[in-house]
Write an enzyme that holds these catalytic residues in place. Structure first.
Site, PDB file in Angstrom:
ATOM      1  N   GLU A  33       0.802  -1.301   0.394  1.00 36.41           N
ATOM      2  CA  GLU A  33      -0.203   0.182   0.286  1.00 36.41           C
ATOM      3  C   GLU A  33       0.554   0.824   0.021  1.00 36.41           C
ATOM      4  O   GLU A  33       0.688   2.000  -0.888  1.00 36.41           O
ATOM      5  CB  GLU A  33      -1.153   0.088   1.448  1.00 36.41           C
ATOM      6  CG  GLU A  33      -2.305   1.034   0.529  1.00 36.41           C
ATOM      7  CD  GLU A  33      -3.066   0.731   0.157  1.00 36.41           C
ATOM      8  OE1 GLU A  33      -2.866  -0.048  -1.206  1.00 36.41           O
ATOM      9  OE2 GLU A  33      -3.578   1.793   0.308  1.00 36.41           O
TER      10      GLU A  33
ATOM     11  N   THR B  59     -12.046   4.865 -13.260  1.00 35.07           N
ATOM     12  CA  THR B  59     -11.133   5.254 -12.620  1.00 35.07           C
ATOM     13  C   THR B  59     -11.809   3.540 -12.263  1.00 35.07           C
ATOM     14  O   THR B  59     -11.268   2.959 -11.340  1.00 35.07           O
ATOM     15  CB  THR B  59     -11.310   5.600 -11.417  1.00 35.07           C
ATOM     16  OG1 THR B  59     -10.154   5.459 -10.767  1.00 35.07           O
ATOM     17  CG2 THR B  59     -12.693   5.776 -10.638  1.00 35.07           C
TER      18      THR B  59
END
Ligand SMILES: *[C@@H]1O[C@H](CO)[C@@H](O)[C@H](O)[C@H]1NC(C)=O
Ligand SMILES: *[C@@H]1O[C@H](CO)[C@@H](O)[C@H](O)[C@H]1NC(C)=O
Ligand SMILES: *[C@@H]1O[C@H](CO)[C@@H](O)[C@H](O)[C@H]1NC(C)=O
Ligand SMILES: *[C@@H]1O[C@H](CO)[C@@H](O)[C@H](O)[C@H]1NC(C)=O
Ligand SMILES: *[C@@H]1O[C@H](CO)[C@@H](O)[C@H](O)[C@H]1NC(C)=O
Ligand SMILES: *[C@@H]1O[C@H](CO)[C@@H](O)[C@H](O)[C@H]1NC(C)=O
Ligand SMILES: *[C@@H]1O[C@H](CO)[C@@H](O)[C@H](O)[C@H]1NC(C)=O
Ligand SMILES: *[C@@H]1O[C@H](CO)[C@@H](O)[C@H](O)[C@H]1NC(C)=O
Length: 811
Positions: free
Chosen positions: A380, A499
């Site tokens: 992440e 997206t």
């Protein structure tokens, strides 16, 4: 007859390749093909594997977890919204108790061309929401827009477009669009703020009533600007322009808040415009704003959006780009703000491909690949520059230091960019990446009931969660990577992925219908738009009066005009009366790594096939390992996890055996920034040379400092003879003469990048000499004389500290 021979030749080659397959096939895994040849047969196999991963997970969701939002892949129960604690925003932002997984997955089934299943799922959605989204859930506006609204719209497009394989015709009654309208109407009041920027959350049943301050205070720029994309689509499909106008206003407003470097902040308060973080970059919180500027420009054929993309991309390339990544920088000074990159930023190469910028995309995507090689997924957040001494730490402590956020929830962005790069280059390198990821999905991520990410990359602990984007994006892009002939790749519509990987397209007919028939009737929104543009109310009123039908007045245009003017004035005020000259970001020299592959007999040399340019002709394939050797640290449990790009079988087939990775340079590089008021302009000449007629605007030039016998950026040794031929005397001033009239130089400078663009070995920068001095105030700026900081020798080289920059010429 030539044609005939060619055909025969192909047949022959095909026959040979069948023989190869027969001899080399890997029967142990029950596949009747040799892996890594990427024959049709092999690609069909991969597609089927992706499909079965998808259907297994979806069927389990439908059986176990529907009608709740998600399925927990390890414990095999539904993951529900946290009904007991409405304050649990981490859970509740995306889980509105609205079957997130089901709705988000609809178009993956459409992409598979599975009409029966698509029809079944559309009907299920219809049955699930007889009363629309009248659900007492407070949710995040942005996430709900991209995951739910966008999916409904995209699935509606598939269901109603006769050219698509899953076209439902009479089997479809428009229920998805009805649901989209219902949801759009529930989300739109989020934009009724003082500023026209949306609050982050809203309650689907009760709207803004009763929302506590902490739920609506801080919003990020992606969430503020991006609903524009899905909502404009909704306007096009309904003729009701309010969705477009409200959200486009917010998009333009966000863009007007950029710094004079054209950098946006990451988050701010939509009521007061107070900025929370003056940091810019391409990762979490900000990523999709660029994406929707470019994608919106293409989908809606909108020049203004393209300019937003163009200006922000230019600004990122000047201020945030390093060779292999984009760093987070301060919005006003562009100094490095945080030494990490987010997993989400792996989407950026896909966008660069869409912009035609394939070389840059190749570099950025390789960074993601190396991260996957090292961590078996994309962390992440990964720290690329240790902020403290790392000596004396053991391996697990090191890994701990470089992974500030240590999870990987099967995000799609790396696969997405890999897909785009394959479409653009046809390089089997990217198919290899896909095959590797597929294998990982089957062996490392598959759990009892679905696909689970990794909770802790440091230890490999799995995460009992399957977010809806796994089925809607990760597997969709992976499938499309292997599906060359998918209808998406053959159509002439401008299909653009949202997206959330929801395909969107607008037919010419739809566009005409919208421009002819659109309306804007709801007074609450008309009034609000008037209110938020209070500053220019008079002007707007006049426009409204002049327009024939005030209801149909083109508010978007009116607003845009106002904002352009407004955006100009602070920029003009910001014009500096001096230029900045700073040296920043030193690049440390790396060590040599020369890849040492064994050379294999090239059996496939004559075969009519793609070849891997990256394997054979990209000398920096292993530079990342070098540059980031201190922070690309493998956790112990992945010690034997292979780098996918040097997979032996893949390499044997696709490398010419001559692949050489250049050693890293032993030189020292630095960036200098020349920042003058005015508009940035330049010409890139056909051969890659750069011509600068003015120095206005901001230029960041990377200079490499080369001593005799150094190994330079391009892998060449600097020969000593060069140094004695160069002249260090400044013909314009006396100051360099003091060094002793000794014209030979101890070292030289060479420009290797300008504003993020890579210069090749032979490229020069030519600057108009007049651009170096301004005797009069120009464009509001002041006088300057760049020669005070530089110099010029008789060979027209620009001098820095009396040292020639050998490829910058002043003429
Ligand atoms: C959540 O959705 C389910 C299924 O639609 C429904 O039965 C349940 O009542 C909802 N829960 C809440 C608290 O709204
Ligand atoms: C690494 O060092 C830490 C702190 O000294 C220690 O707790 C840990 O057990 C060490 N780990 C290994 C794998 O040696
Ligand atoms: C909105 O206005 C247009 C034109 O003024 C009209 O044709 C249309 O019926 C109206 N729509 C609604 C939903 O009121
Ligand atoms: C990384 O490379 C540098 C310089 O090339 C070297 O000094 C350093 O020891 C290396 N670090 C690691 C952890 O290998
Ligand atoms: C590179 O390959 C050659 C030939 O196979 C071998 O002799 C040499 O030791 C290898 N070098 C390294 C650094 O592995
Ligand atoms: C190798 O790459 C360069 C640019 O990166 C390109 O100009 C050249 O044509 C390529 N050569 C081959 C043989 O593909
Ligand atoms: C260097 O050259 C200049 C002019 O060519 C001359 O005036 C000066 O004396 C010289 N300096 C030395 C130290 O030789
Ligand atoms: C001239 O400069 C070069 C490079 O710095 C140096 O090697 C050389 O010794 C100098 N010559 C004289 C005469 O000072």
């Amino acid at each position: 007859m030539v044609w005939y021979y060619t055909e025969l030749y192909l047949v022959l080659i095909y026959f040979i390749s069948l023989l190869d397959i027969a001899t080399a096939s890997d029967h142990s895994r029950g596949q009747d093909f040799a892996p890594y040849h990427f024959t049709d047969k092999e690609l069909i196999y991969y597609r089927n594997e992706v499909k079965s991963l998808f259907y297994e997970s979806l069927d389990n969701y439908l059986e176990i977890a529907y009608p709740f939002d998600e399925l927990l892949p390890i414990s095999c129960v539904a993951k529900k919204r946290n009904f007991d604690d409405p304050g649990d925003i981490i859970t509740n932002d995306v889980l509105g108790n609205f079957t997130t997984t089901l709705i988000d997955a609809l178009t993956t089934v459409a992409v598979f061309n599975d009409r029966d299943k698509f029809k079944e799922l559309v009907n299920l959605v219809k049955e699930t929401f007889p009363n629309g989204f009248a659900i007492d859930s407070t949710i995040q506006v942005f996430e709900t827009t991209i995951r739910i609204l966008g999916s409904l719209i995209s699935a509606h497009l598939y269901a109603t477009d006769p050219s698509k394989k899953v076209f439902l015709g009479d089997d479809y009654d428009g229920c998805l669009l009805d649901l989209a309208i219902d949801l759009g109407d529930r989300l739109l009041p989020a934009f009724l703020t003082n500023t026209g920027l949306p609050v982050p959350r809203i309650n689907l049943l009760t709207g803004l009533n009763g929302l506590t301050m902490d739920l609506v205070q801080e919003n990020n720029v992606a969430a503020l600007g991006c609903p524009m994309f899905e909502f404009t689509m909704l306007s096009v499909l309904t003729n009701d322009a309010k969705y477009e106008i409200m959200t486009r206003y917010a998009f333009d407003k966000v863009w007007s808040l950029r710094s004079d470097l054209d950098l946006l902040p990451m988050s701010l308060n939509p009521q007061t415009l107070a900025v929370y973080t003056q940091i810019s970059g391409i990762g979490a919180s900000i990523d999709s704003i660029y994406e929707y500027a470019l994608k919106g420009a293409i989908l809606f054929d909108d020049q203004d959006l393209y300019e937003v993309w163009h200006d922000s991309y230019t600004a990122l390339n000047i201020n945030s780009k390093q060779d292999w990544l984009y760093a987070n920088v301060h919005q006003y000074t562009s100094m490095l703000a945080t030494p990490w990159i987010d997993s989400l930023s792996a989407f950026f190469p896909g966008l660069q491909v869409l912009n035609g910028d394939i070389e840059a995309a190749t570099y950025q995507n390789l960074m993601s690949l190396k991260l996957w090689d090292t961590y078996g997924g994309i962390p992440e957040r990964w720290n690329f520059q240790p902020d403290c001494p790392l000596q004396g730490l053991n391996n697990s402590e090191l890994v701990d230091k470089v992974l500030p956020l240590e999870w990987y929830p099967l995000r799609p962005e790396f696969i997405e960019s890999t897909y785009y790069l394959f479409r653009a280059t046809n390089d089997p390198f990217y198919l290899n990446t896909g095959a590797h990821i597929l294998k990982d999905l089957k062996t490392r991520f598959k759990q009892k009931c679905g696909l689970a990410g990794i909770q802790d990359i440091r230890t490999g602990e799995p995460q009992d969660r399957m977010e809806s984007f796994v089925l809607s994006e990760t597997l969709k892009y992976l499938f499309l990577l292997f599906d060359d002939k998918n209808e998406i790749h053959k159509t002439r519509d401008n299909i653009i992925f949202s997206t959330e990987a929801q395909p969107m397209w607008i037919s010419t007919e739809l566009k005409h219908r919208y421009s002819r028939n659109r309306y804007f009737n709801e007074t609450i929104y008309v009034d609000h738009i008037r209110y938020v543009v209070d500053e220019d109310k008079r002007k707007l009123e006049k426009e409204l009066k002049n327009s024939k039908n005030s209801k149909q007045f083109d508010l978007v245009k009116g607003i845009k005009r106002i904002y352009n003017e407004e955006a100009m004035s602070p920029a003009m005020q910001q014009i500096h009366d001096r230029f900045k000259y700073q040296i920043s970001e030193y690049y440390k020299p790396g060590m040599c790594v020369i890849s040492n592959f064994t050379q294999h007999k090239d059996r496939y040399q004559n075969k009519v096939m793609l070849s891997s340019n990256l394997l054979n002709n990209f000398s920096k394939l292993f530079e990342i390992e070098n540059i980031y050797n201190e922070t690309l640290i493998k956790p112990d449990y992945l010690k034997y996890y292979d780098q996918m790009e040097i997979n032996d079988q893949f390499y044997k087939i696709w490398s010419s055996g001559k692949a050489i990775s250049t050693p890293s340079s032993s030189t020292f590089s630095m960036d200098i920034v020349i920042d003058l008021p005015g508009k940035l302009r330049w010409n890139m000449l056909g051969n890659g040379d750069i011509q600068l007629d003015t120095m206005y605007g901001r230029r960041k030039i990377r200079l490499e400092k080369i001593y005799p016998n150094d190994l330079d950026t391009y892998g060449n040794y600097a020969e000593e003879t060069v140094f004695s031929r160069l002249d260090r005397n400044d013909i314009r001033s006396e100051r360099c003469i003091e060094v002793g009239n000794n014209t030979s130089v101890p070292y030289i400078y060479r420009a290797t990048r300008i504003n993020g663009i890579f210069l090749s070995e032979s490229n020069n920068i030519y600057i108009n000499k007049k651009a170096f001095i301004s005797d009069e105030a120009h464009e509001g700026g002041a006088k300057f004389n760049l020669f005070d900081n530089f110099g010029l020798n008789k060979d027209h080289h620009l001098l820095l500290e009396c040292i020639p920059i050998v490829n910058i010429f002043l003429e």
